[in-house]
Design a protein around this motif. Structure first.
Motif, PDB file in Angstrom:
ATOM      1  N   VAL A  14     -12.383  -7.677   3.673  1.00 58.98           N
ATOM      2  CA  VAL A  14     -11.352  -7.277   4.636  1.00 58.98           C
ATOM      3  C   VAL A  14     -10.168  -8.239   4.577  1.00 58.98           C
ATOM      4  CG1 VAL A  14     -10.820  -6.980   7.092  1.00 58.98           C
ATOM      5  CG2 VAL A  14     -12.929  -6.012   6.141  1.00 58.98           C
ATOM      6  N   GLU A  15     -10.451  -9.526   4.424  1.00 63.58           N
ATOM      7  CA  GLU A  15      -9.356 -10.484   4.324  1.00 63.58           C
ATOM      8  C   GLU A  15      -8.469 -10.176   3.118  1.00 63.58           C
ATOM      9  OE1 GLU A  15      -8.326 -15.238   4.314  1.00 63.58           O
ATOM     10  OE2 GLU A  15     -10.426 -14.632   4.214  1.00 63.58           O
ATOM     11  N   ALA A  16      -9.083  -9.756   2.003  1.00 61.57           N
ATOM     12  CA  ALA A  16      -8.288  -9.357   0.836  1.00 61.57           C
ATOM     13  C   ALA A  16      -7.377  -8.184   1.192  1.00 61.57           C
ATOM     14  CB  ALA A  16      -9.202  -8.988  -0.329  1.00 61.57           C
ATOM     15  N   GLY A  17      -7.875  -7.267   2.002  1.00 65.10           N
ATOM     16  CA  GLY A  17      -7.054  -6.144   2.446  1.00 65.10           C
ATOM     17  C   GLY A  17      -5.850  -6.594   3.242  1.00 65.10           C
ATOM     18  N   THR A  18      -6.030  -7.631   4.058  1.00 69.38           N
ATOM     19  CA  THR A  18      -4.923  -8.093   4.902  1.00 69.38           C
ATOM     20  C   THR A  18      -3.792  -8.727   4.092  1.00 69.38           C
ATOM     21  OG1 THR A  18      -5.787 -10.326   5.349  1.00 69.38           O
ATOM     22  CG2 THR A  18      -6.521  -8.532   6.818  1.00 69.38           C
ATOM     23  N   TRP A  19      -4.071  -9.089   2.835  1.00 70.92           N
ATOM     24  CA  TRP A  19      -3.043  -9.680   1.981  1.00 70.92           C
ATOM     25  C   TRP A  19      -2.271  -8.644   1.179  1.00 70.92           C
ATOM     26  CZ3 TRP A  19      -0.989 -14.325   2.320  1.00 70.92           C
ATOM     27  CH2 TRP A  19      -1.682 -15.283   3.045  1.00 70.92           C
ATOM     28  N   ALA A  20      -2.545  -7.376   1.393  1.00 66.27           N
ATOM     29  CA  ALA A  20      -1.807  -6.323   0.683  1.00 66.27           C
ATOM     30  C   ALA A  20      -0.357  -6.283   1.173  1.00 66.27           C
ATOM     31  CB  ALA A  20      -2.477  -4.974   0.922  1.00 66.27           C
ATOM     32  N   PRO A  21       0.538  -5.773   0.352  1.00 72.59           N
ATOM     33  CA  PRO A  21       1.918  -5.624   0.802  1.00 72.59           C
ATOM     34  C   PRO A  21       1.989  -4.731   2.045  1.00 72.59           C
ATOM     35  CG  PRO A  21       1.733  -5.165  -1.553  1.00 72.59           C
ATOM     36  CD  PRO A  21       0.347  -5.284  -1.013  1.00 72.59           C
ATOM     37  N   SER A  22       3.026  -4.935   2.841  1.00 72.16           N
ATOM     38  CA  SER A  22       3.227  -4.132   4.042  1.00 72.16           C
ATOM     39  C   SER A  22       4.720  -3.878   4.213  1.00 72.16           C
ATOM     40  CB  SER A  22       2.676  -4.865   5.272  1.00 72.16           C
ATOM     41  OG  SER A  22       2.961  -4.141   6.454  1.00 72.16           O
ATOM     42  N   GLY A  23       5.097  -2.614   4.301  1.00 73.13           N
ATOM     43  CA  GLY A  23       6.500  -2.253   4.475  1.00 73.13           C
ATOM     44  C   GLY A  23       7.094  -2.933   5.702  1.00 73.13           C
ATOM     45  N   GLY A  24       8.156  -3.702   5.512  1.00 76.26           N
ATOM     46  CA  GLY A  24       8.780  -4.412   6.623  1.00 76.26           C
ATOM     47  C   GLY A  24       7.880  -5.462   7.244  1.00 76.26           C
ATOM     48  N   ASN A  25       6.795  -5.798   6.575  1.00 80.55           N
ATOM     49  CA  ASN A  25       5.784  -6.739   7.073  1.00 80.55           C
ATOM     50  C   ASN A  25       5.278  -6.351   8.466  1.00 80.55           C
ATOM     51  OD1 ASN A  25       4.096  -8.944   6.557  1.00 80.55           O
ATOM     52  ND2 ASN A  25       5.394 -10.312   7.735  1.00 80.55           N
ATOM     53  N   GLU A  72      10.352   6.049  13.022  1.00 72.35           N
ATOM     54  CA  GLU A  72       9.635   7.228  12.540  1.00 72.35           C
ATOM     55  C   GLU A  72       9.116   7.026  11.115  1.00 72.35           C
ATOM     56  OE1 GLU A  72      10.907  11.747  11.561  1.00 72.35           O
ATOM     57  OE2 GLU A  72      11.527  10.994  13.534  1.00 72.35           O
ATOM     58  N   LEU A  73       9.930   6.412  10.260  1.00 75.55           N
ATOM     59  CA  LEU A  73       9.496   6.146   8.884  1.00 75.55           C
ATOM     60  C   LEU A  73       8.279   5.219   8.873  1.00 75.55           C
ATOM     61  CD1 LEU A  73      10.054   6.407   5.799  1.00 75.55           C
ATOM     62  CD2 LEU A  73      11.491   4.360   6.024  1.00 75.55           C
ATOM     63  N   GLY A  74       8.307   4.188   9.690  1.00 75.15           N
ATOM     64  CA  GLY A  74       7.175   3.270   9.777  1.00 75.15           C
ATOM     65  C   GLY A  74       5.921   3.970  10.255  1.00 75.15           C
ATOM     66  N   ARG A  75       6.068   4.814  11.274  1.00 82.81           N
ATOM     67  CA  ARG A  75       4.920   5.503  11.865  1.00 82.81           C
ATOM     68  C   ARG A  75       4.320   6.544  10.922  1.00 82.81           C
ATOM     69  NH1 ARG A  75       7.054   9.102  15.978  1.00 82.81           N
ATOM     70  NH2 ARG A  75       7.128  10.509  14.203  1.00 82.81           N
ATOM     71  N   ASP A  76       5.184   7.381  10.338  1.00 80.86           N
ATOM     72  CA  ASP A  76       4.694   8.545   9.597  1.00 80.86           C
ATOM     73  C   ASP A  76       4.437   8.304   8.114  1.00 80.86           C
ATOM     74  OD1 ASP A  76       4.926   9.888  11.998  1.00 80.86           O
ATOM     75  OD2 ASP A  76       6.860  10.803  11.489  1.00 80.86           O
ATOM     76  N   THR A  77       5.127   7.326   7.534  1.00 83.47           N
ATOM     77  CA  THR A  77       5.021   7.131   6.085  1.00 83.47           C
ATOM     78  C   THR A  77       4.530   5.738   5.713  1.00 83.47           C
ATOM     79  OG1 THR A  77       6.811   8.719   5.756  1.00 83.47           O
ATOM     80  CG2 THR A  77       6.284   7.269   3.909  1.00 83.47           C
ATOM     81  N   MET A  78       5.248   4.724   6.156  1.00 89.21           N
ATOM     82  CA  MET A  78       4.917   3.371   5.720  1.00 89.21           C
ATOM     83  C   MET A  78       3.525   2.940   6.150  1.00 89.21           C
ATOM     84  SD  MET A  78       7.474   2.690   3.887  1.00 89.21           S
ATOM     85  CE  MET A  78       7.079   1.008   3.480  1.00 89.21           C
ATOM     86  N   SER A  79       3.100   3.337   7.349  1.00 87.68           N
ATOM     87  CA  SER A  79       1.780   2.916   7.815  1.00 87.68           C
ATOM     88  C   SER A  79       0.678   3.479   6.919  1.00 87.68           C
ATOM     89  CB  SER A  79       1.564   3.334   9.271  1.00 87.68           C
ATOM     90  OG  SER A  79       1.585   4.739   9.405  1.00 87.68           O
ATOM     91  N   VAL A  80       0.848   4.718   6.458  1.00 91.14           N
ATOM     92  CA  VAL A  80      -0.151   5.327   5.578  1.00 91.14           C
ATOM     93  C   VAL A  80      -0.106   4.655   4.203  1.00 91.14           C
ATOM     94  CG1 VAL A  80      -0.898   7.479   4.483  1.00 91.14           C
ATOM     95  CG2 VAL A  80      -0.072   7.503   6.842  1.00 91.14           C
ATOM     96  N   MET A  81       1.094   4.342   3.730  1.00 93.53           N
ATOM     97  CA  MET A  81       1.208   3.633   2.452  1.00 93.53           C
ATOM     98  C   MET A  81       0.581   2.247   2.540  1.00 93.53           C
ATOM     99  SD  MET A  81       5.041   4.849   1.381  1.00 93.53           S
ATOM    100  CE  MET A  81       5.068   4.015  -0.176  1.00 93.53           C
ATOM    101  N   ASP A  82       0.773   1.575   3.670  1.00 93.11           N
ATOM    102  CA  ASP A  82       0.164   0.258   3.859  1.00 93.11           C
ATOM    103  C   ASP A  82      -1.358   0.338   3.808  1.00 93.11           C
ATOM    104  OD1 ASP A  82       2.699  -0.794   4.086  1.00 93.11           O
ATOM    105  OD2 ASP A  82       2.484  -1.427   6.173  1.00 93.11           O
ATOM    106  N   VAL A  83      -1.920   1.376   4.426  1.00 93.01           N
ATOM    107  CA  VAL A  83      -3.374   1.563   4.374  1.00 93.01           C
ATOM    108  C   VAL A  83      -3.826   1.733   2.925  1.00 93.01           C
ATOM    109  CG1 VAL A  83      -5.250   3.179   4.919  1.00 93.01           C
ATOM    110  CG2 VAL A  83      -3.684   2.437   6.723  1.00 93.01           C
TER     111      VAL A  83
END
Length: 194
Positions: free
Chosen positions: A33-44, A93-104
């Motif tokens: 899980v910690e490795a997952g937390t180091w993944a890129p994140s849109g807008g951090n 809206e972009l963060g909610r609908d798109t970036m959050s899913v990409m971050d996952v």
């Protein structure tokens, strides 16, 4: 990890659906899980939330509401969810609908590679009931389960599926391939499947 080791992990990881009946130590799951937390994140924004389930009864319940979780019961399931509230607040809206899913999705790739590096098998599952999983695990409405990752010690290693390699590459403009006259790069094994 050397570039060679990373390439081997990328090429060696498989979707595992048959697991040994053996628990996975929680300290290994924490590392994953910690490795997952180091993944890129849109807008951090970092909207990814993880719910680890390793109780066999709860894993069995998740399996009943997840048609995509076929095969033997895994030792654990990692639910990767997006916190849509924080994503909306910080990314609109972009963060909610798109970036959050990409971050996952990016976090899931880190999870898969970390698990592989620890000798564990995984499989990403999207075919499940998000509402049922959220209700079962007491997740608030604004935290949406996006992916399940089954986790355990593999009972078998599936063969590599066929992969399209350089035929998916377009250089400089869609419809063009590897530059004429350029030496072909080494490519991944194409696998046994048609």
């Amino acid at each position: 990890m050397t570039p060679v080791e990373l390439t081997e992990a990328i090429r060696g990881r498989r979707s595992v659906r048959k697991y040994r009946d053996e628990p996975v130590p929680r300290d290994l799951i924490r590392q994953i899980v910690e490795a997952g937390t180091w993944a890129p994140s849109g807008g951090n924004i970092q909207p990814v939330r993880y719910v680890v389930v390793d109780d066999p009864r709860t894993v069995a319940k998740i399996q009943t509401i997840s048609p995509g979780m076929i095969g033997s019961r895994p030792a654990a399931v990692i639910v990767l969810a997006s916190d849509r509230k924080i994503a909306q607040e910080l990314g609109g809206e972009l963060g909610r609908d798109t970036m959050s899913v990409m971050d996952v999705s990016m976090a899931a790739q880190n999870v898969l590679l970390a698990a592989y590096g620890l000798g564990l098998g995984t499989c990403v599952i999207k075919s499940f009931s998000p509402r049922a999983v959220a209700a079962l695990l007491g997740m608030p409405d604004h935290v949406v389960p996006e992916l399940l990752v089954s986790l355990g010690y593999p009972a078998e290693t599936p063969p590599a599926p066929r992969r399209r390699t350089l035929e998916v590459l377009h250089w400089g403009r869609y419809g063009t391939g590897w530059p004429a006259g350029a030496a072909e790069p080494s490519s991944a094994p194409r696998g046994d499947a048609p």
